[in-house]
Design an enzyme around this catalytic site. Structure first.
Site, PDB file in Angstrom:
ATOM      1  N   ARG A  13      22.962  36.390  -7.569  1.00 27.20           N
ATOM      2  CA  ARG A  13      23.808  37.215  -6.693  1.00 27.20           C
ATOM      3  C   ARG A  13      23.038  38.460  -6.223  1.00 27.20           C
ATOM      4  NH1 ARG A  13      25.645  42.307  -5.898  1.00 27.20           N
ATOM      5  NH2 ARG A  13      25.677  42.592  -8.150  1.00 27.20           N
ATOM      6  N   ASP A  14      22.820  39.402  -7.129  1.00 26.69           N
ATOM      7  CA  ASP A  14      22.201  40.665  -6.715  1.00 26.69           C
ATOM      8  C   ASP A  14      20.762  40.444  -6.243  1.00 26.69           C
ATOM      9  OD1 ASP A  14      22.215  43.337  -6.221  1.00 26.69           O
ATOM     10  OD2 ASP A  14      22.317  43.989  -8.300  1.00 26.69           O
ATOM     11  N   HIS A 205      23.181  48.553 -15.428  1.00 26.53           N
ATOM     12  CA  HIS A 205      22.660  47.828 -14.270  1.00 26.53           C
ATOM     13  C   HIS A 205      21.744  48.786 -13.514  1.00 26.53           C
ATOM     14  CE1 HIS A 205      23.393  44.906 -10.833  1.00 26.53           C
ATOM     15  NE2 HIS A 205      23.021  45.970 -10.146  1.00 26.53           N
ATOM     16  N   HIS A 207      18.554  49.528 -10.813  1.00 26.19           N
ATOM     17  CA  HIS A 207      17.588  49.125  -9.784  1.00 26.19           C
ATOM     18  C   HIS A 207      16.337  49.985  -9.950  1.00 26.19           C
ATOM     19  CE1 HIS A 207      19.889  46.273  -7.273  1.00 26.19           C
ATOM     20  NE2 HIS A 207      20.889  46.796  -7.968  1.00 26.19           N
ATOM     21  N   CYS A 238      19.615  47.003  -2.013  1.00 23.31           N
ATOM     22  CA  CYS A 238      20.937  47.449  -1.573  1.00 23.31           C
ATOM     23  C   CYS A 238      20.819  47.740  -0.082  1.00 23.31           C
ATOM     24  CB  CYS A 238      21.344  48.716  -2.339  1.00 23.31           C
ATOM     25  SG  CYS A 238      22.781  49.544  -1.643  1.00 23.31           S
ATOM     26  N   ASN A 247      16.792  44.751  -9.189  1.00 23.94           N
ATOM     27  CA  ASN A 247      16.999  45.074 -10.607  1.00 23.94           C
ATOM     28  C   ASN A 247      15.671  44.934 -11.314  1.00 23.94           C
ATOM     29  OD1 ASN A 247      19.792  43.540  -9.779  1.00 23.94           O
ATOM     30  ND2 ASN A 247      20.099  45.209 -11.210  1.00 23.94           N
TER      31      ASN A 247
END
Ligand code: ZN
Length: 302
Positions: A13-14, A205, A207, A238, A247
């Site tokens: 996902r991310d 979480h 980044h 993002c 991440n």
């Protein structure tokens, strides 16, 4: 004393959502399967958002269907509103991940909600999932800083966490969505949120936009976070933050923790081979340091 830290693989996902190359459903499923084969037991498989806004996630239902129900694995779907939550419930996911935002400006851009609205929506999503007998957690996005509004007051995040905890999610995550945090802030905020929501655990979480991601993870683990999000290869970003990176790579996190005597249950060699495979799919070298350097000592795995 040996500790365990749980890894949540967020690569499908991310890791992918901000990539221009649209990855096939089959490769998304393969990414999830390789992470599972390496020992990951919780993973964010997709998000249920407007495909007009995030084209990479347009095949959410197909990914879930094609992945099936791997035994002993918790499959998470990220949701931003009631409609997304209903889609995630309808396709039988094990866990929903809601998102509350610590700044109004980011909330409007990301999910058309003010900070206060996002807390109310998240509480509703938690109630929906709980009523359906599913697991549910919530992430506080831009908890350490907003690309539009600047710094975020820790007291505000603690207050949000307390309100969210009232809805009884399985855990609350603190997300450095744009990668601005430093370890001292992380240690302080993890400790403050833990004190506010105990016994609900804290996930983190990070980044790695400003090269502080891995240090922040260490600070969070020392401050008592139980679970760490990571993305295979360090892919991600993002859309609303200049230069925002992915991440911290799952393989880098597993190396850090494993060599520090902290168990993750994830095999480094299997992750490294999955990361090389993913680099091939994406057609580029991924940000992961371990993928380049390999583990140490040779053959040591984790
Ligand atoms: Zn993220």
């Amino acid at each position: 004393m040996t500790r365990n830290i749980e890894i949540v693989e967020v690569g499908p996902r991310d890791g992918l959502q901000n990539e221009k190359l649209i990855v096939s459903t089959a490769d998304k499923v393969e990414l999830a399967r390789r992470a599972i084969a390496a020992g990951v037991r919780r993973l964010e498989v997709t998000s249920f958002v407007n495909p007009g806004r995030v084209a990479q996630m347009a095949d959410a239902e197909e990914v879930v269907k094609a992945l099936g129900r791997p035994e002993g694995v918790t499959r998470i779907g990220l949701v931003l509103n009631d409609k997304g939550a209903q889609r995630a419930l309808d396709c039988g996911l094990d866990e929903l991940g809601a998102v509350a935002v610590a700044s109004d400006a980011f909330g409007i851009q990301n999910q058309k909600q003010t900070s206060a609205e996002s807390v109310e929506v998240a509480r509703r999503i938690i109630a929906m999932a709980s009523a359906a007998g599913r697991s549910v957690q919530v992430t506080i996005a831009v908890a350490f800083g907003c690309p539009f509004g600047g710094t975020v007051e820790p007291a505000r995040v603690v207050d949000m966490a307390r309100r969210l905890a009232g809805a009884e999610p399985r855990e609350i995550a603190l997300a450095d969505t744009i990668g601005v945090a430093v370890p001292s802030e992380v240690a302080a905020l993890v400790a403050a949120v833990r004190a506010a929501i105990s016994p609900i655990p804290v996930r983190v979480h990070f980044h790695d936009t400003r090269n502080t991601g891995i240090a922040n993870i260490w600070a969070a683990v020392e401050a008592g976070a139980t679970t760490v999000d990571a993305a295979l290869g360090g892919l991600g970003g993002c859309p609303f933050a200049p230069g925002a990176a992915g991440n911290v790579a799952t393989e880098d996190v597993v190396y850090l923790l494993g060599r520090s005597g902290i168990r993750t249950g994830v095999d480094l060699d299997a992750l490294l081979s999955a990361s090389r495979w993913l680099g091939g799919v994406m057609g580029k070298e991924l940000p992961s340091k371990l993928a380049r350097a390999g583990g140490f000592p040779a053959g040591g795995g984790q």
